[in-house]
Design a protein around this motif. Sequence first.
Motif, PDB file in Angstrom:
ATOM      1  N   PRO A  12     -36.069 -23.437  10.721  1.00  0.00           N
ATOM      2  CA  PRO A  12     -36.353 -22.029  10.416  1.00  0.00           C
ATOM      3  C   PRO A  12     -37.423 -21.825   9.340  1.00  0.00           C
ATOM      4  O   PRO A  12     -38.241 -20.914   9.459  1.00  0.00           O
ATOM      5  CB  PRO A  12     -34.999 -21.481   9.954  1.00  0.00           C
ATOM      6  CG  PRO A  12     -34.004 -22.333  10.657  1.00  0.00           C
ATOM      7  CD  PRO A  12     -34.627 -23.710  10.703  1.00  0.00           C
ATOM      8  N   GLU A  13     -37.449 -22.687   8.345  1.00  0.00           N
ATOM      9  CA  GLU A  13     -38.410 -22.500   7.246  1.00  0.00           C
ATOM     10  C   GLU A  13     -39.857 -22.826   7.643  1.00  0.00           C
ATOM     11  O   GLU A  13     -40.784 -22.457   6.926  1.00  0.00           O
ATOM     12  CB  GLU A  13     -37.995 -23.306   6.012  1.00  0.00           C
ATOM     13  CG  GLU A  13     -37.984 -24.807   6.208  1.00  0.00           C
ATOM     14  CD  GLU A  13     -36.672 -25.349   6.759  1.00  0.00           C
ATOM     15  OE1 GLU A  13     -36.555 -26.587   6.787  1.00  0.00           O
ATOM     16  OE2 GLU A  13     -35.777 -24.586   7.171  1.00  0.00           O
ATOM     17  N   ALA A  41     -43.579 -16.621  20.641  1.00  0.00           N
ATOM     18  CA  ALA A  41     -43.121 -15.571  19.735  1.00  0.00           C
ATOM     19  C   ALA A  41     -41.804 -15.944  19.075  1.00  0.00           C
ATOM     20  O   ALA A  41     -40.940 -16.572  19.689  1.00  0.00           O
ATOM     21  CB  ALA A  41     -42.954 -14.260  20.497  1.00  0.00           C
ATOM     22  N   ALA A  42     -41.653 -15.507  17.832  1.00  0.00           N
ATOM     23  CA  ALA A  42     -40.409 -15.714  17.103  1.00  0.00           C
ATOM     24  C   ALA A  42     -39.279 -14.935  17.762  1.00  0.00           C
ATOM     25  O   ALA A  42     -39.440 -13.772  18.124  1.00  0.00           O
ATOM     26  CB  ALA A  42     -40.580 -15.247  15.656  1.00  0.00           C
ATOM     27  N   ASP A  43     -38.151 -15.591  17.932  1.00  0.00           N
ATOM     28  CA  ASP A  43     -36.972 -14.930  18.482  1.00  0.00           C
ATOM     29  C   ASP A  43     -36.378 -14.017  17.405  1.00  0.00           C
ATOM     30  O   ASP A  43     -36.285 -14.421  16.240  1.00  0.00           O
ATOM     31  CB  ASP A  43     -35.938 -15.979  18.906  1.00  0.00           C
ATOM     32  CG  ASP A  43     -34.770 -15.349  19.633  1.00  0.00           C
ATOM     33  OD1 ASP A  43     -34.898 -15.114  20.844  1.00  0.00           O
ATOM     34  OD2 ASP A  43     -33.741 -15.095  18.977  1.00  0.00           O
ATOM     35  N   PRO A  44     -35.975 -12.794  17.746  1.00  0.00           N
ATOM     36  CA  PRO A  44     -35.472 -11.873  16.726  1.00  0.00           C
ATOM     37  C   PRO A  44     -34.062 -12.183  16.226  1.00  0.00           C
ATOM     38  O   PRO A  44     -33.634 -11.626  15.217  1.00  0.00           O
ATOM     39  CB  PRO A  44     -35.504 -10.517  17.423  1.00  0.00           C
ATOM     40  CG  PRO A  44     -35.405 -10.834  18.872  1.00  0.00           C
ATOM     41  CD  PRO A  44     -36.080 -12.160  19.056  1.00  0.00           C
ATOM     42  N   ILE A  45     -33.326 -13.083  16.885  1.00  0.00           N
ATOM     43  CA  ILE A  45     -31.943 -13.359  16.500  1.00  0.00           C
ATOM     44  C   ILE A  45     -31.756 -14.759  15.936  1.00  0.00           C
ATOM     45  O   ILE A  45     -31.080 -14.941  14.927  1.00  0.00           O
ATOM     46  CB  ILE A  45     -31.000 -13.150  17.714  1.00  0.00           C
ATOM     47  CG1 ILE A  45     -31.052 -11.686  18.143  1.00  0.00           C
ATOM     48  CG2 ILE A  45     -29.573 -13.567  17.375  1.00  0.00           C
ATOM     49  CD1 ILE A  45     -30.307 -11.394  19.431  1.00  0.00           C
ATOM     50  N   GLU A  46     -32.362 -15.767  16.570  1.00  0.00           N
ATOM     51  CA  GLU A  46     -32.199 -17.152  16.130  1.00  0.00           C
ATOM     52  C   GLU A  46     -33.372 -17.561  15.229  1.00  0.00           C
ATOM     53  O   GLU A  46     -34.511 -17.591  15.689  1.00  0.00           O
ATOM     54  CB  GLU A  46     -32.116 -18.081  17.337  1.00  0.00           C
ATOM     55  CG  GLU A  46     -30.887 -17.847  18.197  1.00  0.00           C
ATOM     56  CD  GLU A  46     -30.829 -18.809  19.373  1.00  0.00           C
ATOM     57  OE1 GLU A  46     -30.830 -20.021  19.141  1.00  0.00           O
ATOM     58  OE2 GLU A  46     -30.803 -18.312  20.509  1.00  0.00           O
ATOM     59  N   PRO A  47     -33.115 -17.914  13.976  1.00  0.00           N
ATOM     60  CA  PRO A  47     -34.177 -18.161  12.996  1.00  0.00           C
ATOM     61  C   PRO A  47     -35.137 -19.310  13.317  1.00  0.00           C
ATOM     62  O   PRO A  47     -36.284 -19.267  12.916  1.00  0.00           O
ATOM     63  CB  PRO A  47     -33.429 -18.464  11.695  1.00  0.00           C
ATOM     64  CG  PRO A  47     -32.040 -18.013  11.907  1.00  0.00           C
ATOM     65  CD  PRO A  47     -31.788 -17.995  13.378  1.00  0.00           C
TER      66      PRO A  47
END
Length: 94
Positions: A12-13, A41-47
Amino acid sequence: MIIVSGKLYVDPEVREGYLNGCLGVIRQARSSPGCLDFVLAADPIEPGRINVYERWESDAHLQRFRGAGQEPDQLAEIRVAQVEKYRISSVESP
């Protein structure tokens, strides 16, 4: 038509930095012959999840683009990849 779809997992970091490092690849893909759409694209739920979606006119177009490959540093950051290629025979509006 070919669709490549799935998900990648990075720590995630590092996700934001990973995606920033992909901007050139996204621009290159979208300007490549036969590319109909391309997004990471970044998933809105899983970091740590990155959603993958690509749409290509043909296997040949996809393979020509794939010849460039990813940077080794980017590959090293991927913890899990679950990406599939789909062959689409027809398309219609929902």
